[in-house]
Design an enzyme around this catalytic site. Sequence first.
Site, PDB file in Angstrom:
ATOM      1  N   ASP A  24       0.880  -1.163   0.000  1.00  0.00           N
ATOM      2  CA  ASP A  24       0.000   0.000   0.000  1.00  0.00           C
ATOM      3  C   ASP A  24       0.918   1.213   0.000  1.00  0.00           C
ATOM      4  O   ASP A  24       1.520   1.550   1.019  1.00  0.00           O
ATOM      5  CB  ASP A  24      -0.897  -0.031   1.247  1.00  0.00           C
ATOM      6  CG  ASP A  24      -1.730   1.248   1.414  1.00  0.00           C
ATOM      7  OD1 ASP A  24      -1.682   2.117   0.519  1.00  0.00           O
ATOM      8  OD2 ASP A  24      -2.417   1.363   2.445  1.00  0.00           O
ATOM      9  N   LYS A  80       3.175  11.077  -3.248  1.00  0.00           N
ATOM     10  CA  LYS A  80       2.197  10.455  -4.131  1.00  0.00           C
ATOM     11  C   LYS A  80       1.282  11.496  -4.789  1.00  0.00           C
ATOM     12  O   LYS A  80       0.714  11.245  -5.838  1.00  0.00           O
ATOM     13  CB  LYS A  80       1.379   9.463  -3.314  1.00  0.00           C
ATOM     14  CG  LYS A  80       0.546   8.497  -4.132  1.00  0.00           C
ATOM     15  CD  LYS A  80      -0.013   7.462  -3.192  1.00  0.00           C
ATOM     16  CE  LYS A  80      -1.295   6.862  -3.644  1.00  0.00           C
ATOM     17  NZ  LYS A  80      -1.867   6.038  -2.570  1.00  0.00           N
ATOM     18  N   GLU A 178      -7.245   0.818  -4.692  1.00  0.00           N
ATOM     19  CA  GLU A 178      -7.287   0.699  -3.228  1.00  0.00           C
ATOM     20  C   GLU A 178      -8.656   0.237  -2.695  1.00  0.00           C
ATOM     21  O   GLU A 178      -8.695  -0.676  -1.865  1.00  0.00           O
ATOM     22  CB  GLU A 178      -6.849   2.023  -2.588  1.00  0.00           C
ATOM     23  CG  GLU A 178      -5.348   2.231  -2.712  1.00  0.00           C
ATOM     24  CD  GLU A 178      -4.905   3.673  -2.602  1.00  0.00           C
ATOM     25  OE1 GLU A 178      -5.722   4.531  -2.210  1.00  0.00           O
ATOM     26  OE2 GLU A 178      -3.735   3.947  -2.919  1.00  0.00           O
ATOM     27  N   ASP A 200     -12.785   5.810   1.438  1.00  0.00           N
ATOM     28  CA  ASP A 200     -11.355   5.815   1.780  1.00  0.00           C
ATOM     29  C   ASP A 200     -10.846   7.249   1.837  1.00  0.00           C
ATOM     30  O   ASP A 200     -10.632   7.889   0.809  1.00  0.00           O
ATOM     31  CB  ASP A 200     -10.576   5.012   0.731  1.00  0.00           C
ATOM     32  CG  ASP A 200      -9.066   4.997   1.003  1.00  0.00           C
ATOM     33  OD1 ASP A 200      -8.597   5.707   1.918  1.00  0.00           O
ATOM     34  OD2 ASP A 200      -8.349   4.278   0.291  1.00  0.00           O
TER      35      ASP A 200
END
Length: 608
Positions: A24, A80, A178, A200
Amino acid sequence: MSLMQISDPLDKSTNEKKFVVGIDFGTTNSLVTKYSEGNFNFFKSGSEEIIPTIISISSNNELSIGKKPTKNSLEISSVKRFIGLSDEEQKILSKKYNYNLTIKDNMTAFEFHGNKFSIIDISSKIFEYLKEIAENQENKQLYGAVITVPAYFNDTQRQAVKNAALLADIKVLRLINEPTSAAIAYGLESKNQGKYIVYDLGGGTFDVSVLSLEKGIFRVLSTDGDTMLGGDDIDFLISEWLSKKYDELANLSRSKLKQYSKLLKEKFNESSHQVIENIEGCKVTIDIKEFDKIISPVIDKTIKIVQSAILESKVSISEIESVILVGGSSRISMIKRLLKNKLNCNVLDDIDPDKVVAQGAAIQAEILSGNTKEDILLLDVLPLSLGIETMGDLSEKIIPRNTSIPITAKKTFTTFKDGQSKLLVHVIQGERELVSDCKSLGKIILENIPPMISGMPRIEVEFQIDADGILSVTATELNSQSRATTTIKPTFGLSEEDISNMISEANETADEDKNARRLNESKIEAKRVIYALEQALSSDGNDLLSESEYNDIVTELDHLKSLVKSDNYEQIDNQIKNLEDKSEFYVERRMNKSINSLITGRGVDDVL
Ligand code: ADP
Ligand code: MG
């Protein structure tokens, strides 16, 4: 719509288990996890399973990865958010983080204590570190990894993540979304049926997906989200509030303020009513009502996105059984309360929201490597529509968003101009009608279209998306079967070829690369000119030119033809220019001729 089996039956015959992990790669935190027979092993950095996605550099230039930065070191975090962005987008975003940007190898780079790192460098260093700790603790070489990406990531961002992992010498078994990964973790453990929402909210991204789970089969019905929304934004809101309310804190650096804001925020969950904190000698008091008010712009935005994802999925709210909570920020109590109220369903949070994504990826890695006999069917969807540019800056969608992937889709187009011999296929991603509002993914040129009047050529554009969500594009002229170079090169980021060059540390300089591109462009242009002139000569050269004029042009044409075989773009360019100059009179005669024939053919009245 048929279900697609995408779990590879990789040699299940061998007994030797491959060492595979789920990664992850989070904006804030990353995890590297192994799954085996019902157990998860979270590899540790020091004593931490949840590893900060941070590189820090001390004042004496020591690099450390995955640790909270020490006092005098500079950190690069939230990498990211930058991955796969254009130089311009990186520049705009870096202002928010106070990063110094510079240029390294023609790419945007971050500068710290005089060191330069591109976003791919930084990301691959993080992947390298995750691989290293897993290998050290398992005492085995890593065979491969499943890496998760936000569902909303576009093709360029996915490519960039994959490239960073490849640079770190990690075999990427698959990229998965994800939310889908979280569903795998829950689906296999609880074997539930029904419709679910995956909510999320991480540090830098927000993703929501509407899923249906049936006997271990996952289908993503719709996805929505925002790549620029997360816990970081909550921290910015609290920072703003702190510096406005407390004069003593107004002069604190942005990064200090953000650090304290994060601390305050995370304290809230344990003590519900009020948090009192001493910040640099200033006593800060904040109660839950005030806290909810400060952060509500971000939370309300997420709820709106949830509602639009539900609309898109065509599932009615009453059908939704549960919301699966993912991401550190989903611990905020206001979120649970709002979701429960608006959706009238229960909230699943029994798997640690920090670990659930990594767990799903680890399970998926185990299945893809053939280590387990468990069968899993997985359908994923395309997060944004893909299409091409057509006349007038308009976008023509070839695959609409929320189509299940992998998929192949085709559309046929034609030319605009008579005798058009080349066609530029501009590949774009996004929902908007105007190309300028969409994201440009790359361009390919279809050449050697035989001269035909407009509307005659049939150009088939085929989009192929693999199970990682990565796109290849082919354009074919069907009458002649001319075909364009098939793989789409992202406009920014690195191609597979670039990566292998970097891995083998080929000593090609940036100048040489530039020269190669220049040469290629010159050759394409030369071929176009040769083609056009030859066509013209064969159709009316004998009628419009004297023998010596004809021969002069052919001599120059032959010279250009021989130069095309060389590697000197300057000579090619000069000869193109020379040939154009020498045949200018001929082009004029042709134009006069075509005007004459137009007038003769139609009659004077039609022309005036
Ligand atoms: P990412 O997927 O982007 O790496 P994570 O899922 O690890 O992010 O979540 C990190 C975010 O969660 C950070 O913004 C962090 O401040 C936030 N977070 C962690 N714990 C809590 C908490 N108890 N309350 C509110 N936010 C939290
Ligand atoms: Mg996350």
